[in-house]
Design an enzyme around this catalytic site. Structure first.
Site, PDB file in Angstrom:
ATOM      1  N   TYR A  68      -1.701   6.253  -4.606  1.00 24.01           N
ATOM      2  CA  TYR A  68      -2.830   7.174  -4.711  1.00 24.01           C
ATOM      3  C   TYR A  68      -2.327   8.403  -5.444  1.00 24.01           C
ATOM      4  CZ  TYR A  68      -5.417   4.598  -1.072  1.00 24.01           C
ATOM      5  OH  TYR A  68      -6.096   3.641  -0.352  1.00 24.01           O
ATOM      6  N   LYS A 120      -7.180   0.058  -9.983  1.00 14.94           N
ATOM      7  CA  LYS A 120      -7.976  -0.633  -8.950  1.00 14.94           C
ATOM      8  C   LYS A 120      -9.088   0.269  -8.432  1.00 14.94           C
ATOM      9  CE  LYS A 120      -7.459  -2.527  -4.244  1.00 14.94           C
ATOM     10  NZ  LYS A 120      -8.023  -1.510  -3.361  1.00 14.94           N
ATOM     11  N   SER A 148       0.829  -1.209   0.000  1.00 14.05           N
ATOM     12  CA  SER A 148       0.000   0.000   0.000  1.00 14.05           C
ATOM     13  C   SER A 148       0.865   1.261   0.000  1.00 14.05           C
ATOM     14  CB  SER A 148      -0.883  -0.005   1.247  1.00 14.05           C
ATOM     15  OG  SER A 148      -1.358   1.293   1.518  1.00 14.05           O
ATOM     16  N   HIS A 163     -13.547  -1.390  -2.656  1.00 11.76           N
ATOM     17  CA  HIS A 163     -12.651  -1.081  -1.536  1.00 11.76           C
ATOM     18  C   HIS A 163     -13.112  -1.773  -0.251  1.00 11.76           C
ATOM     19  CE1 HIS A 163      -9.281   1.922  -0.954  1.00 11.76           C
ATOM     20  NE2 HIS A 163      -9.460   1.555   0.295  1.00 11.76           N
ATOM     21  N   THR A 213      -5.055   3.288  -7.317  1.00 13.22           N
ATOM     22  CA  THR A 213      -6.393   3.129  -6.727  1.00 13.22           C
ATOM     23  C   THR A 213      -7.230   4.360  -7.065  1.00 13.22           C
ATOM     24  OG1 THR A 213      -5.514   1.740  -4.982  1.00 13.22           O
ATOM     25  CG2 THR A 213      -7.646   2.766  -4.555  1.00 13.22           C
TER      26      THR A 213
HETATM   27  C1  LIG Z   1      -7.638  -2.255   6.730  1.00 18.39           C
HETATM   28  C2  LIG Z   1      -7.720  -1.984   5.256  1.00 18.39           C
HETATM   29  C3  LIG Z   1      -6.853  -1.071   4.682  1.00 18.39           C
HETATM   30  C4  LIG Z   1      -6.896  -0.845   3.308  1.00 18.39           C
HETATM   31  N1  LIG Z   1      -5.986   0.019   2.733  1.00 18.39           N
HETATM   32  C5  LIG Z   1      -5.945   0.161   1.387  1.00 18.39           C
HETATM   33  C6  LIG Z   1      -4.925   0.933   0.771  1.00 18.39           C
HETATM   34  O1  LIG Z   1      -4.057   1.488   1.428  1.00 18.39           O
HETATM   35  N2  LIG Z   1      -4.933   1.032  -0.586  1.00 18.39           N
HETATM   36  C7  LIG Z   1      -5.891   0.400  -1.360  1.00 18.39           C
HETATM   37  O2  LIG Z   1      -5.868   0.518  -2.590  1.00 18.39           O
HETATM   38  N3  LIG Z   1      -6.865  -0.344  -0.784  1.00 18.39           N
HETATM   39  C8  LIG Z   1      -6.904  -0.492   0.546  1.00 18.39           C
HETATM   40  N4  LIG Z   1      -7.866  -1.283   1.121  1.00 18.39           N
HETATM   41  C9  LIG Z   1      -8.824  -1.986   0.258  1.00 18.39           C
HETATM   42  C10 LIG Z   1      -8.288  -3.380  -0.124  1.00 18.39           C
HETATM   43  O3  LIG Z   1      -7.214  -3.287  -1.019  1.00 18.39           O
HETATM   44  C11 LIG Z   1      -9.388  -4.216  -0.795  1.00 18.39           C
HETATM   45  O4  LIG Z   1      -9.941  -3.496  -1.858  1.00 18.39           O
HETATM   46  C12 LIG Z   1     -10.490  -4.619   0.188  1.00 18.39           C
HETATM   47  O5  LIG Z   1      -9.950  -4.935   1.443  1.00 18.39           O
HETATM   48  C13 LIG Z   1     -11.224  -5.833  -0.365  1.00 18.39           C
HETATM   49  O6  LIG Z   1     -12.285  -6.172   0.474  1.00 18.39           O
HETATM   50  P1  LIG Z   1     -12.212  -7.362   1.568  1.00 18.39           P
HETATM   51  O7  LIG Z   1     -11.340  -6.842   2.664  1.00 18.39           O
HETATM   52  O8  LIG Z   1     -13.619  -7.523   1.972  1.00 18.39           O
HETATM   53  O9  LIG Z   1     -11.620  -8.556   0.895  1.00 18.39           O
HETATM   54  C14 LIG Z   1      -7.856  -1.509   2.498  1.00 18.39           C
HETATM   55  C15 LIG Z   1      -8.725  -2.417   3.094  1.00 18.39           C
HETATM   56  C16 LIG Z   1      -8.662  -2.673   4.457  1.00 18.39           C
HETATM   57  C17 LIG Z   1      -9.595  -3.681   5.051  1.00 18.39           C
END
Ligand SMILES: Cc1cc2nc3c(=O)[nH]c(=O)nc-3n(C[C@H](O)[C@H](O)[C@H](O)COP(=O)(O)O)c2cc1C
Length: 403
Positions: free
Chosen positions: A149, A272, A126, A296, A175
């Site tokens: 980002y 994404k 990330s 997300h 993203t």
């Molecule tokens: C705690 C957490 C932090 C996340 N941080 C980011 C991030 O920094 N960048 C990003 O593109 N997506 C982020 N996401 C989204 C995840 O990449 C992903 O799209 C999402 O977790 C998928 O859903 P799921 O957790 O139900 O499998 C984050 C998700 C969670 C749960």
């Protein structure tokens, strides 16, 4: 609103301890994670935006898809391997980008990366990671991808891309669904100010001495390791950084930015956060190498549709011009197989592997991946197939076969 899940027989029979090795499924790991994490970290991990309708739908959507198996097909040993952006991997899975992994356990990013490497699947770091991208690039045998980002400070974006080039990253992931920060009310309730937990949360923290010893001692709260150029002097602390990230996200993000990146980044490029098939099509036309259908994990727009619902149309829109990935709500092998049958090349994991991380560090992530591998393997075999690559809509019931 919080996780209005029905109690299923799986839940009634769920594991009540804290040993990740006894977890029989991802939900067991989620419960162990809850028992090990302080309340405010657990809510950061689990929470969704607004009324969590998107979050809810992400799980329920899988009920709408049922299999129609074949049984007399001479099933052999199953082969789950697949080619992702030109390279062979053991599983159609990717550990997706999640920020602030150092709050789940010390060196959370490195532990996820090492588990991904051992399982021979890619890992995406990330932009708001607590480990530097250079450190991750050094993990042995890892296929590391970097998520970014777009911030108002485009000079920072340029420098970050340059850093990725120097560290020999082959793939950037942009993203697109977070140009405006989602309304996560649990964050507002759990903190007095950015990253300053309320008294109630601080008291709960005292019930988690193992987490304090693991995460906070000796260095205190983990810090963001790839944002240095974005943060003005004197604002480098976690508190300062999180306030600035919110202000810096750029709602004017648009296709010109993706085109700019396509021109300036010779490596592979993934977008994404797409849900509209027309946007998937536009990304493919611009020459991106992959699109991740994602909401997300329900943390951004509430009442958004589930990526699974748009997957067949998105596949039609991009054809074979780019790879199509999906995430949001995947917790079972059957969920993964449904997405592969509907045209996804791989599923990206968010919380599923984070639960493993919080429950048991690197070994916990490996356990989560083992569980999912076993479930996908068994599901494919029960469908009458030997290869994940043979999956198509014909394995779904009559109402879904022509989606
Ligand atoms: C705690 C957490 C932090 C996340 N941080 C980011 C991030 O920094 N960048 C990003 O593109 N997506 C982020 N996401 C989204 C995840 O990449 C992903 O799209 C999402 O977790 C998928 O859903 P799921 O957790 O139900 O499998 C984050 C998700 C969670 C749960």
């Amino acid at each position: 609103m919080r996780h209005r899940q029905r109690e299923t027989h799986v839940e009634r029979a769920s594991y009540a301890g804290t040993d990740y090795r006894k977890a029989l499924n991802i939900e067991d790991l989620a419960r162990i994670a809850r028992r090990r994490l302080p309340h405010f970290v657990h809510e950061y991990l689990e929470g969704g935006a607004d009324d969590e309708r998107t979050l809810d739908r992400n799980r329920r959507v899988f009920d709408d898809y049922r299999f129609e198996p074949k049984t007399l097909t001479r099933v052999g040993p199953r082969d789950l391997s697949t080619t992702l952006l030109g390279r062979q991997h053991a599983l159609p899975l990717v550990i997706g980008p999640t920020g602030y992994n150092g709050m789940m356990t010390k060196n959370g990013d490195l532990k996820l990366a090492a588990a991904a490497s051992a399982a021979n699947i890619p890992f995406v770091l990330s932009n708001v990671a607590t480990t530097s991208l250079e450190e991750i690039a050094d993990v042995e045998d890892l296929r590391a991808w970097m998520q970014i980002y777009f911030y108002r400070d485009r000079d920072y974006v340029r420098k970050l891309v340059e850093r990725c080039r120097t560290a020999r990253y082959e793939t950037l992931v942009v993203t697109t669904d977070s140009a405006i920060y989602g309304n996560r009310e649990w964050d507002l309730r759990n903190f007095r100010k950015p990253m300053q937990p309320t008294l109630r949360n601080l008291l709960h923290l005292l019930t988690r001495p193992r987490w304090i010893a693991d995460v906070l001692i000796p260095d205190g709260m983990p810090t963001f390791k790839n944002l240095g150029d974005l943060l003005p002097p004197g604002k480098q602390s976690v508190q300062g950084a999180s306030a600035i990230i919110g202000q810096q996200l750029d709602p004017s993000l648009n296709w010109d930015d993706i085109a700019w990146l396509r021109d300036h980044w010779q490596g592979k490029l993934i977008v994404k956060g797409i849900l509209a098939p027309a946007e998937a099509e536009q990304a493919a036309t611009l020459g991106v190498d992959g699109v991740v259908l994602s909401n997300h994990g329900g943390r951004q727009l509430d009442s958004a549709c589930s990526p699974l619902e748009v997957l067949p149309d998105a596949r039609k829109a991009v054809g074979e011009r780019c790879q199509l990935f999906i995430d949001s709500g995947f917790r079972r092998g059957t969920d993964i197989v449904k997405a592969l049958a509907l045209g996804a090349d791989a599923v990206w994991l968010g919380r599923a592997t984070l639960y493993g991380l919080a429950a048991g560090g690197q070994a916990g992530v490996a356990h989560a991946l083992d569980l999912l591998r076993g479930e996908v393997d068994r599901t494919i075999g029960l469908l009458g197939l030997s290869q994940a690559s043979e999956l198509g809509p014909e394995v779904l019931g009559p109402d879904r076969r022509h989606t």
